[in-house]
Design an enzyme around this catalytic site. Structure first.
Site, PDB file in Angstrom:
ATOM      1  N   HIS A  82      34.104 -28.582  13.242  1.00 16.29           N
ATOM      2  CA  HIS A  82      34.740 -28.502  14.711  1.00 16.29           C
ATOM      3  C   HIS A  82      35.772 -29.517  14.564  1.00 16.29           C
ATOM      4  O   HIS A  82      36.956 -29.719  15.488  1.00 16.29           O
ATOM      5  CB  HIS A  82      33.638 -29.570  16.031  1.00 16.29           C
ATOM      6  CG  HIS A  82      32.479 -28.762  15.787  1.00 16.29           C
ATOM      7  ND1 HIS A  82      32.615 -27.447  16.552  1.00 16.29           N
ATOM      8  CD2 HIS A  82      30.871 -28.679  15.441  1.00 16.29           C
ATOM      9  CE1 HIS A  82      31.762 -26.872  16.983  1.00 16.29           C
ATOM     10  NE2 HIS A  82      30.694 -27.565  16.314  1.00 16.29           N
ATOM     11  N   GLU A 102      19.806 -29.698  14.598  1.00 18.39           N
ATOM     12  CA  GLU A 102      20.074 -29.294  15.568  1.00 18.39           C
ATOM     13  C   GLU A 102      19.714 -27.964  16.417  1.00 18.39           C
ATOM     14  O   GLU A 102      20.231 -27.675  17.582  1.00 18.39           O
ATOM     15  CB  GLU A 102      21.417 -29.452  15.823  1.00 18.39           C
ATOM     16  CG  GLU A 102      21.693 -28.463  14.603  1.00 18.39           C
ATOM     17  CD  GLU A 102      23.309 -28.738  14.483  1.00 18.39           C
ATOM     18  OE1 GLU A 102      23.785 -28.917  15.225  1.00 18.39           O
ATOM     19  OE2 GLU A 102      23.703 -27.670  13.337  1.00 18.39           O
ATOM     20  N   ASP A 130      23.805 -30.567  19.797  1.00 14.18           N
ATOM     21  CA  ASP A 130      23.505 -28.820  19.904  1.00 14.18           C
ATOM     22  C   ASP A 130      21.854 -29.397  20.394  1.00 14.18           C
ATOM     23  O   ASP A 130      21.406 -28.347  20.752  1.00 14.18           O
ATOM     24  CB  ASP A 130      23.789 -28.101  18.427  1.00 14.18           C
ATOM     25  CG  ASP A 130      25.549 -28.128  18.275  1.00 14.18           C
ATOM     26  OD1 ASP A 130      25.516 -27.505  19.289  1.00 14.18           O
ATOM     27  OD2 ASP A 130      26.407 -27.905  17.383  1.00 14.18           O
TER      28      ASP A 130
END
Length: 256
Positions: free
Chosen positions: A46, A151, A177
């Site tokens: 990310h 996750e 997540d």
């Protein structure tokens, strides 16, 4: 000079506290490397990192005496091997859900006989001061580490089988997540009861299997709580978050 003893730091003493770096500016990276963290983690999933900034960031970390970890893009097993060849000490693969996912990850991250990592550590060997690359390969079998991110609900269902995989050094929880996945309706609630129970489950499973439990902590209080639960690798905050919050605080305080 040799690879950092990241494994030793994770298994002895208080564990490893890592900065989380998504920005590419070397001055920002240097500030975090000099701030007292035990390691730095570059976020390729990310963050704004690209291959060139990752290469340079890992080199900067090594030169300043800190091990570099890399959170990879989803399913980018090719980059797992490249990050290690750049000199990283560990790689973290997101969205591991099954035993097959985890085994495929280990295959590219570990030299034989644990995996099938392709030989080509030219930069890593040079960066860490190996005159004989065979010595790097020998050390890397033990000292470079692979973490599977847990996750999703499916990952939790496969947790015991994933933990049992030879060559997988540990797991790394993404609380945000995980909370979205467990909510049933897409709600973000990383400190909710269901998420906290799952976080405790992962820590206990890691201990039972002799693996390392890692986690992302949004705040210092989260970091302290996770450490008390048995997490040995804790990545806290982010470079962009620190800069944004600091800039806002400075503006607000100056107006007051």
């Amino acid at each position: 000079m040799a690879l950092f003893d990241l494994r030793g730091a994770l298994t002895e003493g208080p564990g490893v506290l890592s900065a989380w770096l998504g920005l590419t500016d070397p001055v920002v990276q240097e500030a975090f490397l000099r701030a007292g963290f035990d390691a730095v983690t570059f976020d390729m999933q990310h963050g704004l990192q690209d291959t060139a900034s990752l290469r340079d960031g890992i080199a900067l970390a090594v030169h300043l005496g800190r091990p570099a970890l890399v959170r990879l893009p989803v399913e980018d097993r090719a980059l797992a091997a490249r990050a290690l060849d750049f000199g990283a000490s560990a790689v973290i693969m997101p969205m591991i859900e099954t035993v097959e996912d985890a085994r495929a990850f280990v295959a590219v991250a570990k030299y034989p006989p644990l995996g099938q990592r392709s030989y080509g550590p030219t930069r890593a060997a040079e960066l860490h001061g190996y005159t004989d690359r065979a010595d790097y390969v020998g050390d890397a079998r033990n000292q470079t580490m692979a973490f599977a991110m847990i996750e999703t609900g499916r990952a939790l269902a496969s947790l015991e089988e994933i933990m049992a995989i030879n060559g997988l050094d540990g797991v790394f929880v993404g609380p945000s997540d995980l909370s979205i996945a467990l909510s049933g309706n897409g709600t973000l609630d990383p400190r909710g009861d269901a998420n906290e129970a799952a976080i405790r489950q992962v820590a206990a499973s890691a201990v039972a299997h002799g693996k390392i439990a890692g986690i992302y902590a949004a705040t210092p209080d989260d970091a302290k709580r996770y450490r008390a639960l048995g997490y040995r690798l804790i990545c806290v905050g982010s470079d962009s978050g620190v800069i944004i919050a600091g800039a806002r605080d400075l503006a607000d305080a100056s107006r007051g």
